[in-house]
Design a protein around this motif. Structure first.
Motif, short mmCIF file in Angstrom:
data_model
loop_
_atom_site.label_atom_id
_atom_site.label_comp_id
_atom_site.label_asym_id
_atom_site.label_seq_id
_atom_site.Cartn_x
_atom_site.Cartn_y
_atom_site.Cartn_z
N GLN A 109 11.62 48.12 15.53
CA GLN A 109 11.24 48.62 16.85
C GLN A 109 12.16 49.68 17.41
N ARG A 110 13.35 49.86 16.80
CA ARG A 110 14.24 50.94 17.23
C ARG A 110 13.77 52.30 16.72
N GLY A 111 12.95 52.31 15.67
CA GLY A 111 12.43 53.57 15.14
C GLY A 111 13.47 54.44 14.49
N ASP A 112 14.54 53.84 13.99
CA ASP A 112 15.65 54.61 13.43
C ASP A 112 15.58 54.80 11.93
N GLY A 113 14.50 54.32 11.31
CA GLY A 113 14.35 54.49 9.88
C GLY A 113 15.14 53.53 9.04
N VAL A 114 15.88 52.61 9.69
CA VAL A 114 16.68 51.63 8.95
C VAL A 114 15.78 50.49 8.50
N ASP A 115 15.76 50.21 7.23
CA ASP A 115 14.93 49.15 6.66
C ASP A 115 15.40 47.80 7.18
N PRO A 116 14.56 47.07 7.93
CA PRO A 116 14.97 45.77 8.48
C PRO A 116 15.34 44.75 7.41
N ASP A 117 14.81 44.93 6.19
CA ASP A 117 15.11 44.00 5.10
C ASP A 117 16.46 44.26 4.45
N ASN A 118 17.09 45.36 4.83
CA ASN A 118 18.42 45.68 4.31
C ASN A 118 19.44 44.75 4.95
N PRO A 119 20.18 43.96 4.16
CA PRO A 119 21.15 43.01 4.74
C PRO A 119 22.17 43.66 5.66
N GLY A 120 22.47 44.94 5.44
CA GLY A 120 23.46 45.61 6.26
C GLY A 120 22.85 46.47 7.35
N ALA A 121 21.58 46.21 7.69
CA ALA A 121 20.88 47.07 8.64
C ALA A 121 21.58 47.14 9.98
N SER A 122 22.07 46.01 10.48
CA SER A 122 22.69 46.01 11.81
C SER A 122 23.96 46.85 11.83
N GLU A 123 24.69 46.89 10.69
CA GLU A 123 25.90 47.68 10.64
C GLU A 123 25.59 49.18 10.58
N GLU A 124 24.40 49.53 10.07
CA GLU A 124 24.03 50.93 9.95
C GLU A 124 23.47 51.50 11.24
N ARG A 125 23.18 50.66 12.20
CA ARG A 125 22.46 51.10 13.39
C ARG A 125 23.43 51.47 14.50
N PRO A 126 23.38 52.70 15.00
CA PRO A 126 24.24 53.09 16.12
C PRO A 126 23.76 52.45 17.42
N LEU A 127 24.59 52.53 18.44
CA LEU A 127 24.24 51.93 19.72
C LEU A 127 23.02 52.60 20.34
N VAL A 128 22.98 53.93 20.28
CA VAL A 128 21.86 54.71 20.81
C VAL A 128 21.26 55.53 19.67
N THR A 129 19.93 55.47 19.54
CA THR A 129 19.27 56.18 18.46
C THR A 129 18.29 57.21 19.02
N LEU A 130 18.34 58.43 18.50
CA LEU A 130 17.33 59.43 18.80
C LEU A 130 16.15 59.20 17.85
N VAL A 131 14.95 59.06 18.41
CA VAL A 131 13.75 58.77 17.61
C VAL A 131 12.87 60.02 17.60
N PRO A 132 12.98 60.87 16.60
CA PRO A 132 12.16 62.09 16.57
C PRO A 132 10.72 61.81 16.16
N LEU A 133 9.78 62.45 16.83
CA LEU A 133 8.39 62.39 16.41
C LEU A 133 8.15 63.50 15.38
N PRO A 134 7.36 63.22 14.35
CA PRO A 134 7.11 64.23 13.31
C PRO A 134 6.58 65.54 13.89
N GLY A 135 6.94 66.63 13.24
CA GLY A 135 6.48 67.94 13.66
C GLY A 135 7.17 68.48 14.90
#
Length: 239
Positions: A109-135
Motif C-alpha cells: 500500500q505504500r506504492g514504493d515498489g518494494v516486494d512485500p514478500d522480501n524478508p528485508g522489505a521493512s529495512e528497504e523502505r524509507p520513512l517517506v516515499t515518493l509514489v510516481p504515476l507512470p508517464g
C-alpha cells in the motif's frame, strides 16, 4: 479522569477543538484514517494525531494525542494540499500533483515498489516515499483504503496499488501490487474512494463503479457477490 473505552483509551463524545495546530496558519483540508486525524494547512504542512506505531505521522511517539507536524514531508519538499489515511498508512497529495506515502506497506500500500514478500522489505523502505504515476502523470486526488491505495490522475485515469485480496484494486488476481497499476475503465474518472476492502469510482458521465468485497452489500449490486475482475461493476447511470 475522563471516560475511557474497553482498552483504557480516552474517549470524548463532545465535539472540541483540536490542539497543536498553529494559530498563524489556515486549514485547507481534513481527513481521517482508521486511527488518525489528518489536517493540511495553507502553508503546505501536514499535521497528524492518533496512532503512530508505523510512523504514518512521521517520527514520534506511538500515540499522538495532539496535532503534530509531519516535518519529514517538509524535508522531502512536499507542499501538501490533501491527505488520506488507511489502517496504518497515509497517502499525501502535493500541490504539484506528486504523491507521497508513509506508514506500513506489508501489502504494497505504500506504492514504493518494494516486494512485500522480501524478508528485508521493512529495512528497504524509507520513512517517506515518493509514489510516481507512470508517464509522469500528475495526481488530483488520493484515497487510502484499509490496506490499499487509489489515485486519480489529471487525465482522468485511475491508479491502484496495495492489497487486492478481494479485487478492490479492480485488477485480476488476488495478489497485491506494490506500485501503481492503471484500473481499466471505459471512460475518464472524476473521483475515487477506497473503503475497507472495496473501492468506488465516479466516471465523468455520472456512472458509478464498485469493485472488491461485497459481503455486506457495499458494492450496491443487489447481492453479496464480490467482484474480483479487472472491470469495475457499474451500479448507476445518470439520466
Amino acid at each position: 479522569g475522563g471516560a475511557t473505552d474497553s482498552a483504557g483509551l480516552p474517549v470524548d463524545s463532545e465535539p472540541g477543538f483540536v490542539e497543536g495546530l498553529p494559530s498563524d496558519d489556515i486549514v485547507l483540508s481534513i481527513a481521517t484514517g482508521f486511527y488518525n486525524t489528518l489536517v493540511a494547512c495553507r502553508s503546505g504542512r501536514l499535521f497528524c494525531s492518533g496512532e503512530n506505531q508505523n510512523a504514518q505521522c512521521g517520527v514520534g511517539d506511538p500515540n499522538l494525542f495532539h496535532m503534530k507536524c509531519v516535518h519529514e514531508l517538509e524535508d522531502a519538499g512536499a507542499h501538501v494540499v490533501a491527505a488520506s489515511g488507511g489502517y496504518c498508512h497515509t497517502l499525501v497529495l502535493e500541490r504539484a500533483g506528486r504523491i507521497f506515502s508513509l506508514g506500513c506497506g506489508e501489502d504494497g500500500q505504500r506504492g514504493d515498489g518494494v516486494d512485500p514478500d522480501n524478508p528485508g522489505a521493512s529495512e528497504e523502505r524509507p520513512l517517506v516515499t515518493l509514489v510516481p504515476l507512470p508517464g509522469g502523470r500528475r495526481s488530483t486526488q488520493v484515497s487510502a483504503g484499509l490496506n490499499h491505495s487509489l489515485a486519480l490522475a489529471e487525465d482522468g485515469s485511475v491508479w491502484a496499488w496495495g492489497s487486492n485480496e478481494y479485487g478492490q484494486l479492480g485488477l485480476p488476481g488476488d495478489y497485491c501490487r506494490c506500485s501503481p497499476v492503471q484500473v481499466p475503465l471505459d471512460q475518464p474518472a472524476v473521483q475515487v474512494n477506497g473503503g475497507s476492502t472495496h473501492s468506488a469510482i465516479l466516471g465523468k458521465d455520472g456512472r458509478v463503479y464498485t469493485m472488491g468485497n461485497g459481503d455486506n452489500g457495499q458494492l450496491g449490486t443487489g447481492s453479496e457477490e464480490s467482484w474480483e475482475t479487472p472491470e469495475p461493476h457499474e451500479i448507476r447511470s445518470m439520466p
